[in-house]
Design a protein around this motif. Structure first.
Motif, PDB file in Angstrom:
ATOM      1  N   GLU A  66       0.832  -1.209   0.000  1.00 40.32           N
ATOM      2  CA  GLU A  66       0.000   0.000   0.000  1.00 40.32           C
ATOM      3  C   GLU A  66       0.863   1.253   0.000  1.00 40.32           C
ATOM      4  O   GLU A  66       0.614   2.205  -0.760  1.00 40.32           O
ATOM      5  CB  GLU A  66      -0.931  -0.010   1.206  1.00 40.32           C
ATOM      6  CG  GLU A  66      -1.881   1.172   1.233  1.00 40.32           C
ATOM      7  CD  GLU A  66      -2.815   1.128   2.440  1.00 40.32           C
ATOM      8  OE1 GLU A  66      -3.675   1.999   2.570  1.00 40.32           O
ATOM      9  OE2 GLU A  66      -2.654   0.182   3.266  1.00 40.32           O
TER      10      GLU A  66
ATOM     11  N   SER B  17       2.348   1.665  -3.362  1.00 36.10           N
ATOM     12  CA  SER B  17       1.376   2.110  -4.370  1.00 36.10           C
ATOM     13  C   SER B  17       1.018   3.590  -4.187  1.00 36.10           C
ATOM     14  O   SER B  17       0.915   4.348  -5.160  1.00 36.10           O
ATOM     15  CB  SER B  17       0.116   1.245  -4.278  1.00 36.10           C
ATOM     16  OG  SER B  17      -0.864   1.676  -5.193  1.00 36.10           O
TER      17      SER B  17
ATOM     18  N   ALA C 278      -0.927   4.807   5.801  1.00 33.87           N
ATOM     19  CA  ALA C 278      -0.220   3.569   5.444  1.00 33.87           C
ATOM     20  C   ALA C 278       1.131   3.482   6.144  1.00 33.87           C
ATOM     21  O   ALA C 278       1.554   2.409   6.582  1.00 33.87           O
ATOM     22  CB  ALA C 278      -0.051   3.503   3.923  1.00 33.87           C
TER      23      ALA C 278
ATOM     24  N   SER D 236      -3.679   9.412   2.757  1.00 27.75           N
ATOM     25  CA  SER D 236      -3.636   7.930   2.774  1.00 27.75           C
ATOM     26  C   SER D 236      -2.215   7.424   3.013  1.00 27.75           C
ATOM     27  O   SER D 236      -1.993   6.413   3.690  1.00 27.75           O
ATOM     28  CB  SER D 236      -4.175   7.391   1.441  1.00 27.75           C
ATOM     29  OG  SER D 236      -5.530   7.776   1.247  1.00 27.75           O
TER      30      SER D 236
END
Length: 710
Positions: A233, A236, A354, A350
């Motif tokens: 994650e 990404s 993460a 985000s």
């Protein structure tokens, strides 16, 4: 007086050389052998008979041999490590295998196998009976290594030829089979243990994997393609943020360029977004067409022409649409910048979340790695045991012994024992050795006086000669007469010649007229020698008298069978005259002064005075006086007589009278101041006496055979 004389000793080394002096005289050894020839033959024949009887009584024993060869180096059929390793190429291992062949366990296998083959090995129904049968077989088997090779010979013996071969072959087969069974058994045991262990390791590996997965799920460490979900994650989001930043920068650039164009006075017609818009392009094409049409109408009709006005309105409308489209495009660029900026902010938020999850996963990763190592270790151990189990299972049918039978035992045609030829050879050798040992012992244990050297070197007395037994001079003829009578009937016999030789020695040595004959012990031939010597002198024409001075035994009187009314005792005591006591031996002309009866009283007539008076009378009437005395060691009278006469002749029995007795007799005579003429051997077997090598004329008896009339 010269009673005991010194005799020179020959120096054999000076005469025969140094080597000859160190070695025994072969002639002397041969004489010893001849002297004990009958003893040698008797002992040799006895040993030969014992060996023959023993050989005939022995049960034939057959021996058969089977051979096995140790093969420590083998090529594996499959390339994998064996559970039971092959024997190394070591000499000590071969010696160990020799001991293993003679183990009780293998012997019990052999006993069972022989029983199944139909051979009689005794009862083996119980464990004790089987052990006893195995012990009997082991006593029949000898296992030896052939030199320093890898070959082992199994020698089996039995009273049956087929049984010997069967025992040897069965031992060889069972030894090879035992090796194979041992390896297969070890492999099976290892396989069973490996399977049991694999079950445990499989459960342990499954438990470790379950614990690892539970930990991953519990701590959010789920992964794909080698990375955890949090790592994937974050990775990404990082990529998306980078793209979002690039996109925002691009859109901000386009928006900034459009604003810059507007600030320069343009209405946005030259904005790149507008230039690239299809709608704007279509409107511009319409604008161009309307402008062209308007120009044509103005040129043709003028500005007031209605169609011109319509064309102008149409052109203005198109241009208004173009401006609206350009404004919309600029508004769209601003909206795109706001969207890109919002998207970037969202991605960055985000990313922060993460990264927080990844930091949490990193702390849980320590426990995860520990559980992973445990799971990997359990898996590796399980896989190793699994591979080993497969190898062991594959080897179970491929196990081969470290030995093979190189030669089977064959049924022997002839028994190994008793070996008749070897027994005969050993019997002959033992007979020869036994006979020679018997001869040596007989010679060593011979304690009696038997040679001239014994007399002169040991007793240091002059050797007077030897008087043989009558039987030994007859050459196998039957003895029918007494010695004292034989010299009368056969005056030219070898026996009579020996007595004459003795008389010649006395006459030439001492020239004595009065001669006393004595001995150390009774039964030595003293009386026989006295009678024969006196009769020989009388037959030669010499006036001779024989005086029986043995008052207790009356030896001469008994031998000549005379019983005078008066005798020596009466003459010495003065009770009778000498002429009344003398008895004539009509066969020879010998006068005998005997004894009427054995002395019973303690009166001793043999005093020096009586003897001197008697000897004076006898010298006046006779040329030769022979006095037969008692044994000197046991009776004191003999010493008195010996001291009174001219000379004394000592008699010893050949090979019977001991040196100690002879030496004691000589010492007593020396102490009595007697003149010892010499010592004579009596009762000599001239055949055996000749073998001494020191036997006077008897060593040449055969050469003088024609001179005697026996």
């Amino acid at each position: 007086m010269d009673h005991v004389q010194d005799f020179p000793k020959a120096d054999s080394r000076a005469e025969g050389g140094r080597l000859k002096g160190l070695l025994p005289d072969p002639g002397y050894l041969w004489m010893i052998f001849r002297r004990h020839l009958w003893l040698f033959l008797g002992v040799a024949l006895l040993i030969l008979a014992a060996v023959a009887i023993r050989t005939l009584m022995m049960v034939p024993i057959y021996v058969s041999t089977a051979s096995v060869v140790i093969e420590p180096r083998k090529n594996d059929v499959i390339k994998m490590q064996s559970v039971v390793p092959n024997l190394p190429a070591d000499s000590d291992v071969v010696d160990t295998e020799v001991r293993m062949i003679t183990s009780p366990t293998l012997a019990m296998r052999v006993a069972t196998d022989l029983s199944r083959q139909g051979h009689d090995v005794g009862p083996i129904g119980t464990e004790l009976q089987l052990e006893r049968a195995a012990a009997r077989l082991l006593r029949q088997v000898t296992v030896v290594r052939s030199g320093l090779t890898y070959v082992i010979d199994i020698n089996a013996s039995s009273d049956r030829a087929d049984m010997a071969a069967a025992i040897a072959n069965t031992f060889a087969r069972q030894y090879v089979a035992a090796q194979t069974d041992s390896k297969i058994g070890a492999t099976r045991s290892a396989n069973v243990w490996l399977n049991r262990r694999m079950t445990e390791l499989r459960a342990a590996a499954s438990a470790a994997d379950g614990a690892l997965q539970s930990y991953k799920i519990r701590n959010g460490l789920m992964s794909a393609q080698g990375a955890t979900m949090a790592e994937q994650e974050v990775s990404s989001l990082n990529q998306q943020i980078s793209l979002a930043r690039a996109e925002l920068a691009e859109k901000q650039g386009r928006l900034g360029a459009a604003r810059a164009q507007l600030q320069r006075g343009g209405k946005g017609a030259d904005v790149g977004a507008a230039l690239g818009s299809g709608t704007v392009g279509g409107l511009r094409a319409r604008e161009a067409e309307a402008s062209q049409q308007l120009a044509q109408l103005e040129t043709r009709y003028g500005e007031l022409y209605p169609e011109v006005k319509t064309a102008k309105n149409q052109l203005a409308d198109i241009r208004a649409q173009i401006q609206l489209e350009i404004d919309r495009i600029l508004s769209s660029l601003e909206a795109e910048v706001r969207v890109a900026s919002s998207r970037l902010s969202s991605l960055q938020g985000s990313q922060s979340q993460a990264r927080g999850a990844l930091a949490s996963n990193s702390s849980a990763q320590v426990g995860y790695l520990e559980l992973e190592r445990r799971a990997d270790a359990s898996k590796q151990i399980y896989e190793a045991f699994l591979n080993r189990s497969k190898e062991t299972a594959a080897q179970e049918g491929l196990q081969q012994p470290d030995a093979r039978i190189s030669a089977f035992a064959v049924v022997p045609a002839l028994p190994d024992s008793p070996n008749v030829k070897l027994a005969a050879l050993l019997g002959v050798v033992a007979a020869l050795l036994g006979g020679l040992i018997a001869v040596a012992l007989a010679e060593y244990l011979q304690r009696g006086v038997q040679t001239k050297a014994d007399v002169e070197k040991r007793l240091r007395v002059r050797y007077a000669g030897a008087v043989p037994t009558l039987a030994s001079t007859l050459g196998g003829l039957r003895e029918c007469e007494t010695p004292q009578d034989y010299i009368i009937t056969h005056p030219f016999s070898s026996f009579a010649e020996s007595v004459r030789s003795l008389r010649a020695f006395v006459a030439l040595r001492s020239r004595a007229r009065t001669l006393a004959i004595t001995s150390a012990l009774p039964q030595e031939g003293k009386t026989t020698t006295s009678v024969c010597l006196a009769r020989t002198a009388a037959l030669a024409g010499t006036s001779t008298v024989l005086v029986d001075c043995d008052l207790r035994r009356r030896g001469s009187s008994e031998m000549l069978k005379i019983a005078p009314k008066v005798g020596l005792i009466e003459v010495l005591s003065g009770q009778a005259r000498l002429d009344d006591a003398l008895v004539l031996d009509e066969a020879t002309g010998l006068h005998v002064l005997g004894t009427s009866e054995a002395q019973l009283s303690a009166y001793d007539p043999l005093t020096p005075a009586n003897l001197d008076r008697l000897l004076r009378q006898l010298r006046e009437r006779f040329e030769f006086v022979v006095l037969d005395t008692a044994p000197i060691l046991g009776v004191a009278d003999a010493r008195t007589v010996a001291s009174a006469v001219d000379s004394v002749l000592v008699i010893t029995r050949w090979r019977k009278t001991s040196f100690n007795a002879a030496e004691a007799a000589v010492e007593l005579l020396v102490d009595a101041n007697a003149d010892i003429a010499g010592l004579a051997l009596t009762q000599v077997d001239i055949r055996r006496y000749a073998s001494t090598g020191q036997s006077d004329v008897y060593g040449y008896q055969k050469k003088f055979k024609g001179y005697y009339q026996n």
